[in-house]
Structure formats: C-alpha cells, structure tokens
Design an enzyme around this catalytic site. Structure first.
Site, PDB file in Angstrom:
ATOM      1  N   HIS A  24      42.984 148.737  93.364  1.00 35.32           N
ATOM      2  CA  HIS A  24      43.215 148.324  94.754  1.00 35.32           C
ATOM      3  C   HIS A  24      43.140 149.485  95.750  1.00 35.32           C
ATOM      4  O   HIS A  24      43.940 149.569  96.688  1.00 35.32           O
ATOM      5  CB  HIS A  24      44.552 147.612  94.873  1.00 35.32           C
ATOM      6  N   HIS A  29      45.733 139.763  99.255  1.00 33.59           N
ATOM      7  CA  HIS A  29      46.480 139.596  97.998  1.00 33.59           C
ATOM      8  C   HIS A  29      47.694 138.679  98.175  1.00 33.59           C
ATOM      9  O   HIS A  29      48.777 138.956  97.635  1.00 33.59           O
ATOM     10  CB  HIS A  29      46.927 140.956  97.470  1.00 33.59           C
ATOM     11  N   GLU A  33      42.262 135.799  94.732  1.00 35.07           N
ATOM     12  CA  GLU A  33      41.698 136.925  95.460  1.00 35.07           C
ATOM     13  C   GLU A  33      40.171 136.855  95.460  1.00 35.07           C
ATOM     14  O   GLU A  33      39.528 137.161  94.458  1.00 35.07           O
ATOM     15  CB  GLU A  33      42.155 138.243  94.830  1.00 35.07           C
TER      16      GLU A  33
END
Length: 323
Positions: free
Chosen positions: A103, A173, A288
């Site tokens: 991420h 997210h 996502e």
C-alpha cells in the site's frame, strides 16, 4: 460543510467534510482521504453507517494498519521484495510487509494530509509525492474526486501525472458492513470474475490466472461471502474507459445493497480476517478496485506504468439501494 476533526502532533489540522445528496450522507477526512462514514437507508428507510471507522482522529493514528477508509498509493497492494526494475533501472522500495512493499510503503497516501477543495456535489483532494518517496521514482501529482450523484451513488475518480516513468495503482480501502454492526460474513456477494490470481502465504501472486470454476473463489452467482479471503480477482471486463458494474454486496437482514462499478481490471476481496481491536475479524468486507498486485514485476499482468505526458485515470462508483 467542513469542521476541525483533530490535530496531528506537528500541529497540522485535520478537517472533516460532509457530503449529502439523495438520502446518502458521507463524511471524509483530509487525513488519508479517509471515508469515515457512509449513512444510507435500509429497506424500512432507517439510516445507518455502513463502513468501519473511528469517531476521532486518535483512533486512526493508533490503529493505522487496517487502512480504514483510506486512499491508498502510490501503489495499492503488494510489490514482491519491495523492488522493481523499470526502463533498465532498479528501484528499492520501503519494505513494510515483511520483505514486501504494501500500500505504498511505510508512509503511503493513507498517512498524508490531503489538500481539499469543494466541487459540485463533491470534494477534490490533491497531494504531491516527491521523487524518491518510499523509493518510488518520479514526482507524482495526484487528485482524487469524491462525489455524490443524483441517485446518491458515491463516485471516486482518480487522476495522476508524473515527471518520470513510475508505477501507479490507486484505490480506496473502505470496509463495508451493510448491517451497520456485527459480522459481515453473512452478506451475499457477487463478482463478475471468472479468474483470480493465486498467491502464497505472503499474498504475492504466482503469475497464474486461475479459473474459479468449482472452487471457493467462485462468486459469479451471489452467495455468502464467508471468511478467509484476501485475494485479487481478474474482472471479466478488463480495463474499461467508463465504469462498468462488476459486483454486488447484499445484506439480507437490513435489505441494503451495494453495487460496485469500476474502470479497473481487478478487485481485491478482503474479509477482514486479520483486523485488530477494537474490531473483530469479519466485521467488514473490503472491495478494493485496482490493478493486480505485483504488476511491476509481472509483465503478463495489465501494466501500471505511468510515463511523462500521460495521465493516469481511474474511476469507481459505489451505488446504494435496498430491497
């Protein structure tokens, strides 16, 4: 409408903005671009929050790892070995998930304070990631627009430009719980995906695109989401110029329905099996929309390369209803 939500340790203020239209109310933070809550009616017209979040800034600062509701970048999901080669140059990234990058690294976009300005029925969030941040090449200018349409659907439109070749993969997210509380494992899920990317214990794809037929990964017909998923699905539609509907989440108890439409070729299904306190595993389901994990090291996957002169564009729409 915006209000002061809290202050970081360096004195930087964090604001909360509220969008409201067609019976839907969304609250968004300048910190991390976080979607703090989304209030939508159930089949009886009773409004309830359907995303996991904290009531104060301290909650997000003390529990950063679930990435609750945050904007994720410069690269959503994992990059194996926290490195990639691009146009003959090797780039070493911040390793924040064992040996891998997750991420965007240790200080991804979820931990940045975004500039926020109102637009028609929405907000435009922007930031600049400098060349070398978390090891990624190129100065990246990013803008994300949250908006509510006339039906109350939540749109998230992403744009980015870079001054050097780089990799970009952006997502949101949020963890969805259409019941408003309790476990989301009983929600019914449908995904228009005939294939997924198998991975090992480190959640790095093998490179295979496997058929879901006859496996626990087949959600082409709606069924209970259950648990034990942190997997990327290759959407049947591939990359598209405009968002196309690719899935639906339904809570039989409240009647609430979430539809997902996107331009992206993949979606990561995460059933929150490893979410920590104060939440319980299974409290939410993350959907996502994104390109595939480890694409920088997998030339057979859809490309995530962004070059100077190009504009990265992506759009996802979350629609709400009840039945």
């Amino acid at each position: 409408m915006n209000e002061l939500f809290g202050t970081l340790s360096d004195g930087t203020p964090v604001h909360r903005w509220t969008l409201e239209r067609a019976g839907v109310r969304v609250r968004i933070l300048s910190y991390g671009g976080i979607v703090q809550d989304v209030e939508v009616p159930d089949r009886d017209g009773r409004a309830g929050n359907v995303v996991l979040g904290f009531s104060d800034l301290d909650g997000y600062l003390r529990h950063p790892e679930p990435f609750l509701g945050a904007l994720i970048g410069r690269y959503a999901n994992r990059i194996a070995g926290a490195r990639f080669s691009l146009e003959g140059r090797e780039h070493t990234l911040a390793a924040n998930n064992g040996p891998n990058s997750l991420h965007g690294g240790a200080r991804g976009f979820d931990k940045r304070v975004w500039d926020v300005s109102p637009v028609a029925h929405g907000l435009r969030l922007s930031l600049v990631a400098e060349d070398g941040e978390e090891g990624f090449p190129g100065r990246l200018e990013v803008a994300v627009t949250y908006s509510l349409d006339e039906r109350g659907a939540l749109g998230i439109a992403y744009e980015a430009v870079a001054d050097a070749p780089t990799h970009v993969n952006l997502t949101n997210h949020s963890y969805w719980n259409l019941a408003g509380s309790g476990s989301a494992s009983g929600h019914e899920l449908r995904l228009a995906a005939s294939r997924y990317t198998p991975s090992g214990a480190d959640l790095i794809p093998s490179g295979e695109l496997a058929d879901v037929t006859g496996t626990r990964f087949d959600f082409r017909e709606a069924r209970k989401a259950g648990s034990g998923y942190d997997d990327n699905y290759a959407l049947d539609k591939g990359v598209t110029a405009a968002p196309e509907e690719i899935g639906e989440l339904y809570d039989p108890a409240s009647g609430r329905v979430l539809t997902v439409s996107t331009t992206e070729p993949g979606i990561q299904l995460y059933t929150a099996d490893h979410i920590g306190e104060p939440f319980t595993p299974g409290d939410g389901i993350a959907l996502e929309t994104q390109h595939f994990p480890d694409s920088p090291n997998r030339p057979e996957f859809p490309s995530t390369v962004l070059r100077p002169g190009e504009v990265f564009r992506s759009e996802t729409v979350y629609g709400f209803g009840a039945r």
